[in-house]
Design a protein around this motif. Structure first.
Motif, mmCIF file in Angstrom:
data_model
loop_
_atom_site.group_PDB
_atom_site.id
_atom_site.type_symbol
_atom_site.label_atom_id
_atom_site.label_comp_id
_atom_site.label_asym_id
_atom_site.label_seq_id
_atom_site.Cartn_x
_atom_site.Cartn_y
_atom_site.Cartn_z
ATOM 1 N N ASP A 55 0.852 -1.197 0.000
ATOM 2 C CA ASP A 55 0.000 0.000 0.000
ATOM 3 C C ASP A 55 0.884 1.241 0.000
ATOM 4 O O ASP A 55 1.784 1.370 0.833
ATOM 5 N N PHE A 56 0.638 2.148 -0.947
ATOM 6 C CA PHE A 56 1.418 3.383 -1.003
ATOM 7 C C PHE A 56 1.168 4.206 0.253
ATOM 8 O O PHE A 56 0.053 4.224 0.792
ATOM 9 N N GLY A 57 2.204 4.893 0.725
ATOM 10 C CA GLY A 57 2.075 5.752 1.886
ATOM 11 C C GLY A 57 1.655 7.162 1.494
ATOM 12 O O GLY A 57 1.413 7.463 0.327
ATOM 13 N N GLY A 58 1.569 8.051 2.475
ATOM 14 C CA GLY A 58 1.211 9.440 2.214
ATOM 15 C C GLY A 58 -0.281 9.656 2.267
ATOM 16 O O GLY A 58 -1.007 8.931 2.964
ATOM 17 N N ASP A 59 -0.754 10.663 1.527
ATOM 18 C CA ASP A 59 -2.177 11.011 1.511
ATOM 19 C C ASP A 59 -3.022 9.766 1.241
ATOM 20 O O ASP A 59 -2.858 9.093 0.218
ATOM 21 N N VAL A 60 -3.928 9.467 2.160
ATOM 22 C CA VAL A 60 -4.616 8.168 2.130
ATOM 23 C C VAL A 60 -5.457 7.985 0.876
ATOM 24 O O VAL A 60 -5.359 6.964 0.178
ATOM 25 N N VAL A 88 1.535 -5.103 6.419
ATOM 26 C CA VAL A 88 2.874 -4.533 6.245
ATOM 27 C C VAL A 88 2.739 -3.076 5.839
ATOM 28 O O VAL A 88 1.983 -2.730 4.930
ATOM 29 N N SER A 89 3.468 -2.208 6.511
ATOM 30 C CA SER A 89 3.464 -0.789 6.181
ATOM 31 C C SER A 89 4.870 -0.391 5.757
ATOM 32 O O SER A 89 5.822 -0.536 6.528
ATOM 33 N N MET A 90 5.029 0.057 4.515
ATOM 34 C CA MET A 90 6.343 0.522 4.055
ATOM 35 C C MET A 90 6.177 1.467 2.884
ATOM 36 O O MET A 90 5.134 1.466 2.217
ATOM 37 N N THR A 91 7.181 2.290 2.638
ATOM 38 C CA THR A 91 7.201 3.183 1.484
ATOM 39 C C THR A 91 8.505 2.945 0.729
ATOM 40 O O THR A 91 9.317 2.082 1.112
ATOM 41 N N GLU A 92 8.721 3.739 -0.317
ATOM 42 C CA GLU A 92 9.961 3.596 -1.094
ATOM 43 C C GLU A 92 11.195 3.964 -0.258
ATOM 44 O O GLU A 92 12.327 3.602 -0.613
ATOM 45 N N ALA A 111 7.157 -0.565 -3.593
ATOM 46 C CA ALA A 111 6.604 0.253 -2.514
ATOM 47 C C ALA A 111 6.745 1.710 -2.914
ATOM 48 O O ALA A 111 7.667 2.080 -3.648
ATOM 49 N N GLY A 112 5.823 2.548 -2.433
ATOM 50 C CA GLY A 112 5.876 3.946 -2.825
ATOM 51 C C GLY A 112 5.059 4.822 -1.908
ATOM 52 O O GLY A 112 4.519 4.369 -0.889
ATOM 53 N N ARG A 125 6.010 8.597 -5.849
ATOM 54 C CA ARG A 125 7.345 7.996 -5.867
ATOM 55 C C ARG A 125 7.229 6.487 -5.629
ATOM 56 O O ARG A 125 6.341 6.045 -4.904
ATOM 57 N N PHE A 126 8.145 5.714 -6.225
ATOM 58 C CA PHE A 126 8.137 4.277 -5.938
ATOM 59 C C PHE A 126 9.526 3.698 -6.165
ATOM 60 O O PHE A 126 10.362 4.276 -6.862
ATOM 61 N N ARG A 127 9.747 2.525 -5.566
ATOM 62 C CA ARG A 127 10.945 1.728 -5.836
ATOM 63 C C ARG A 127 10.531 0.272 -6.024
ATOM 64 O O ARG A 127 9.567 -0.194 -5.420
ATOM 65 N N LEU A 128 11.293 -0.412 -6.867
ATOM 66 C CA LEU A 128 11.032 -1.815 -7.177
ATOM 67 C C LEU A 128 12.235 -2.640 -6.738
ATOM 68 O O LEU A 128 13.381 -2.248 -6.969
ATOM 69 N N TYR A 129 11.968 -3.799 -6.132
ATOM 70 C CA TYR A 129 13.033 -4.641 -5.587
ATOM 71 C C TYR A 129 12.916 -6.066 -6.125
ATOM 72 O O TYR A 129 11.809 -6.585 -6.304
#
Length: 437
Positions: A55-60, A88-92, A111-112, A125-129
Motif C-alpha cells: 500500500d502506497f504511503g502518504g495522503d490516504v 505490512v506498512s512501508m514506502t519507497e 513500494a511507494g 514515488r516508488f521503488r522496485l526490488y
C-alpha cells in the motif's frame, strides 16, 4: 470497409451491425461517465510472476487510487500474480525485510508514497526490488495531481512491467472504439487501456467506422457516414478540429497511417472498383497503388513503411496480399482456407493478425511471417477489426456475445484473455493507440 467491400466480402458485419441512418455531428471531447469499459479476465499466463505491491504511503485517498491502479494493471496483464501485502506498512524510503517477502512468496516487491511538491501539486514515488537477489531494480518519481493520479499509477505499472518482463508496458496507452448507444447515436470513444477515463471524441446520427491512430497518438483517422456516404476524416484530439482527407466520388474508406505519420493508405472507388491509394495526411496528392480490376481493401503498412498488406479477391476468394509502397506486383500471403481478411502487422514485423473463416465462424488468427505457420487464437463466431497493442503482446478485436458487440483481448500465444464491454450499448471498431512516450 467500403459499402461495396462489405457486400462482397461479407465482413460488413460492420455496416449491418451499425445500420445506416440520418445525420448531424458534434465534434467535441467530453466525459461520458455512463459508458466506461469494464474488463473481465477470462484466461491468464502459465507462469505468472508473484509480485507484491505494498500500500502506497502518504495522503490516504490519493495513495489508495495509485495502489489500486498499479495492482489492477499488473493483474489484468495476466503475467503477474498479486502477493498479499496485508499487515505490512512501508514506502519507497523503507528498506525491505527481504526474508518476510520471500516467505510470502514474492519474487518482486514495489513500494511507494504520494507526497506534496513545492508548487502544491503531488508527487508519486516508488521503488522496485528483486526479492530473491535482494537488490533494488530501480524507481522513479512523477509530479502529478488529483485528476492525474490514475495516469501516475499507469506509468508506475508500465515501469514495473518493463523491469520485470523486458518489454514496454502498455498501461498508459489509449484505445479508440465506437459505441452504438442507440439506433440513431454513434459515439467515437477514447479511453485508457484499462477502459477507464472514457472521453467522447465524436457523436453522430450516422455510423462511424475504421478509426486509426497516427503514430504520435495526436490524431485519429476514421470514416464517417454523416454526409450519406463514407468519407475519411483526420481528427486532432487536442483541438477537436478535423479535416476531410478523402471525399471523392463513390466510397472513401479504410484509412491506415504510414509509420512516419506523413501519409495514409485509403480505399477509393472513384475510378470504379475498390482500389488502394496513398494520400498525404492533409488529403493532397492521391496516388493509386493497385491497378487490377479486383476488390482491394483493408490496407495496412508494414512497420518499416516499405510494404502494404491488404485484402483482395483477385484470386477468386478474399485473401491477404503484400506489395511495395512504390507499386508493382503483389505477393499472396495467406493460403490456408478460402477466406482470410483484415491483415494487421505486429510492431516488430514478425507476426500478422487477421480474421479467417473456420467452420462457418470468423475467428482471430495469427501468422508467423517467417514460417507462415498459422494459429487460431479464439473460439468465437464473429471476430473483426484486430488491432495490436503497441508492445505486440496482445491483440484487441471486436466480437459478439449474446447478440451484443464487445471487445476482446488475447495474447499472441492465446493464453491470456480479457473481455471488455459496456452496459450501455454495442462496442465495435477498436484501435489501440501508440506507446505513451
Amino acid at each position: 470497409h467500403s459499402v461495396l467491400d462489405c457486400s462482397m466480402f461479407g465482413i460488413g458485419l460492420k455496416l449491418r451491425h451499425l445500420g445506416v441512418l440520418t445525420a448531424s455531428v458534434i465534434a467535441l471531447l467530453q466525459a461520458s461517465a455512463h459508458a466506461q469499459l469494464t474488463i473481465e479476465i477470462t484466461g491468464a499466463g502459465a507462469n505468472r510472476i508473484p509480485v507484491a505491491i505494498a500500500d502506497f504511503g502518504g495522503d490516504v485517498s490519493s495513495s489508495r487510487v495509485v495502489t489500486s491502479v498499479v495492482r489492477g494493471d499488473l493483474e489484468r496483464s495476466g503475467l503477474f500474480k498479486m502477493v498479499d501485502t496485508s499487515g505490512v506498512s512501508m514506502t519507497e524510503a523503507s528498506p525491505p525485510v527481504y526474508a518476510e517477502w520471500k516467505n510470502r512468496g514474492a519474487d518482486a516487491l514495489a513500494a511507494g508514497s504520494i507526497g506534496g511538491s513545492e508548487d502544491g501539486r503531488q508527487e508519486a514515488r516508488f521503488r522496485l526490488y528483486d526479492v530473491n537477489k535482494q537488490v533494488a531494480l530501480g524507481g522513479s518519481a512523477f509530479v502529478t495531481s488529483k485528476p492525474m493520479l490514475r495516469a501516475a499509477g499507469h506509468r508506475i505499472a508500465d515501469l514495473i512491467y518493463e523491469k520485470l518482463t523486458g518489454e514496454p508496458g502498455i498501461f498508459s496507452t489509449r484505445v479508440a472504439y465506437v459505441v452504438r448507444a442507440s439506433a440513431t447515436r454513434y459515439e467515437l470513444h477514447i479511453s485508457d487501456a484499462d477502459g477507464q477515463n472514457a472521453q467522447v471524441a465524436l457523436i453522430s446520427k450516422e455510423p462511424i467506422i475504421s478509426p486509426s491512430w497516427s503514430p504520435d497518438g495526436a490524431r485519429l483517422a476514421y470514416v464517417s457516414f454523416e454526409n450519406k456516404k463514407p468519407v475519411v476524416y483526420v481528427h486532432s484530439l487536442a483541438s477537436g478540429k478535423r479535416i476531410v482527407v478523402a471525399n471523392f466520388k463513390g466510397s472513401n474508406s479504410a484509412p491506415a497511417w504510414s509509420p512516419d505519420g506523413r501519409k495514409l493508405a485509403v480505399v477509393l472507388s472513384k475510378d470504379g472498383g475498390s482500389q488502394i491509394f496513398i494520400v498525404n495526411a492533409d488529403g493532397a496528392g492521391a496516388q493509386r497503388l493497385t491497378t487490377d480490376s479486383a476488390i482491394n481493401t483493408e490496407p495496412t503498412f508494414s512497420p518499416d513503411g516499405q510494404s502494404i498488406y491488404f485484402t483482395s479477391d483477385r484470386g477468386g476468394s478474399p485473401q491477404i496480399y503484400r506489395m511495395s509502397v512504390s507499386g508493382g506486383d503483389a505477393q499472396r500471403v495467406s493460403f490456408e482456407g478460402s477466406y482470410n481478411v483484415t491483415p494487421r502487422i505486429s510492431p516488430d514485423g514478425k507476426s500478422m493478425a487477421f480474421i479467417s473463416r473456420r467452420d462457418g465462424s470468423f475467428r482471430l488468427s495469427v501468422m508467423d511471417l517467417d514460417s507462415r505457420q498459422v494459429q487460431v487464437l479464439t473460439d468465437s463466431h464473429k471476430d473483426e477489426s484486430p488491432t495490436f497493442s503497441p508492445n505486440g503482446r496482445m491483440i484487441l478485436i471486436a466480437t459478439e456475445m449474446g447478440g451484443r458487440g464487445v471487445l476482446s483481448a488475447v495474447s499472441l500465444d492465446g493464453r491470456i484473455k480479457q473481455r471488455l464491454s459496456i452496459a450501455a450499448g454495442d462496442v465495435r471498431e477498436p484501435a489501440w493507440g501508440p506507446l505513451n512516450r
